[in-house]
Design an enzyme around this catalytic site. Structure first.
Site, PDB file in Angstrom:
ATOM      1  N   TYR A  23     -14.313  16.931   5.558  1.00 60.73           N
ATOM      2  CA  TYR A  23     -13.018  16.910   6.240  1.00 60.73           C
ATOM      3  C   TYR A  23     -11.885  16.818   5.223  1.00 60.73           C
ATOM      4  CZ  TYR A  23      -9.366  15.611   9.584  1.00 60.73           C
ATOM      5  OH  TYR A  23      -8.218  15.571  10.332  1.00 60.73           O
TER       6      TYR A  23
ATOM      7  N   SER B  92      -3.706  16.589   6.890  1.00 63.67           N
ATOM      8  CA  SER B  92      -4.086  15.185   7.060  1.00 63.67           C
ATOM      9  C   SER B  92      -3.878  14.446   5.753  1.00 63.67           C
ATOM     10  CB  SER B  92      -5.560  15.082   7.471  1.00 63.67           C
ATOM     11  OG  SER B  92      -6.014  13.747   7.425  1.00 63.67           O
TER      12      SER B  92
END
Length: 258
Positions: A161, A148
Site C-alpha cells: 500500500y 496517502s
C-alpha cells in the site's frame, strides 16, 4: 475579487470510488462549487444510492453514475468511452478509487500485492492516460490523485500500500511537468486517518485510537469533507498556478516530532 475563480460552473468531473466515504464527499464538494459530476464505483447498489442522494441535494446539477471496477483495464476503457459519449470532454479527473489488505510483507501472495498496485496505482495511471484527450479539449483542466501519508512514511498499512501510494505521488509530479503544456494541472492529496467505513474497525480500538491521536497535533480524526475541500481547491481556477503538489490532509501528523 473575481468570484468565478472560486466556481466550477459548466465543468464536468469524473470521480472514481465515488459511492462512499471520501469519494462521495469529493463529489458533493465539486457539486457545491457548480460542477456536474460523473461517479464510478464497483458496487452498483451503493453507487445508485450515492447518486440518488446527490441528485436530491443538487437537483440543478447533472449527476450520472457508471458501474466499473477500475482495477480491470477493460472496464477502465468502457468507463472512458461512456464519459466520451457525453460529448463535453472532461475538465476534472479525481483518481480516488483504492484498496488495501494489511499484513506482514512475507505473508502476501503475489496476486494480493499485485491487486493493491492495480487498484491504487495502475488504475490512476491508465485512467489519466485514457482521459488525456478529453482533458485537453479545454484550455485548463485538472487531475487530482488521492494518495496517502503512507506514501511518504511508514504508518503500518502494509508495504505494498505504501509503495503504491508513493508511486502515485511520483506519478503526480511526472505528469504535472509533462502535461503542463497541454493545460492539465496534476496534483495529489495525502490523507492521514479519515473517518470512513474502511477505517472504522481500527479506530474502534480505544488503545489504537489513542496512539493515532497522540501523533496527530490537531488531536482528532479527519473527516471526508476535509479531504474533499482540499481536492476541490486544487480543481478551482483560484489554484491555477499550483501543479505537481501533494497536499497532506493529516492534522499535522507528518510534522509530528519529539
Amino acid at each position: 475579487m473575481d468570484p468565478k475563480r472560486w466556481r466550477l460552473d459548466g465543468q464536468l468531473a469524473l470521480v472514481t470510488g465515488g459511492s462512499a466515504g471520501i469519494g462521495r464527499a469529493i463529489a458533493r464538494e465539486l457539486l457545491g462549487f457548480g460542477a456536474d459530476v460523473l461517479l464510478a464505483a464497483r458496487d452498483a447498489t451503493a453507487l445508485e444510492s450515492a447518486r440518488a442522494e446527490l441528485v436530491e441535494d443538487f437537483p440543478e446539477r447533472d449527476i450520472h453514475a457508471f458501474v466499473a471496477d477500475v482495477a480491470d483495464d477493460e472496464q477502465r476503457r468502457e468507463l472512458l468511452d461512456w464519459v466520451e459519449d457525453f460529448g463535453e470532454g472532461l475538465h476534472i479527473l479525481v483518481n480516488n478509487a483504492g484498496g488495501n489488505l494489511s499484513k506482514p510483507t512475507n505473508d502476501y501472495t503475489e496476486d494480493e500485492w499485485r491487486q493493491i498496485f492495480e487498484i491504487n496505482l495502475f488504475s490512476a495511471f491508465e485512467l489519466s492516460r485514457y482521459a488525456h484527450a478529453l482533458l485537453t479539449r479545454h484550455a485548463a483542466s485538472s487531475i487530482v490523485n488521492v494518495g496517502s501519508v503512507s506514501g511518504n512514511l511508514h504508518v503500518r498499512t502494509g508495504s505494498p500500500y505504501g509503495m503504491s501510494k508513493a508511486a502515485m505521488h511520483q506519478m503526480t509530479r511526472n505528469l504535472a511537468v509533462e502535461w503542463a503544456e497541454d493545460g492539465i494541472r496534476v496534483n495529489a492529496v495525502a490523507p492521514w486517518y479519515i473517518r470512513t467505513r474502511r477505517t472504522s474497525d481500527k479506530l474502534a480500538d480505544p488503545d489504537y485510537l489513542d496512539e493515532v491521536l497522540l501523533r496527530t497535533p490537531l488531536g482528532r480524526i479527519g473527516e471526508p469533507e476535509e479531504v474533499a475541500a482540499a481536492v476541490a481547491f486544487l480543481c478551482l481556477p483560484a489554484s491555477g498556478y499550483i501543479t505537481g503538489e501533494c497536499i497532506a490532509v493529516d492534522g499535522g501528523f507528518q510534522r509530528y516530532g519529539f
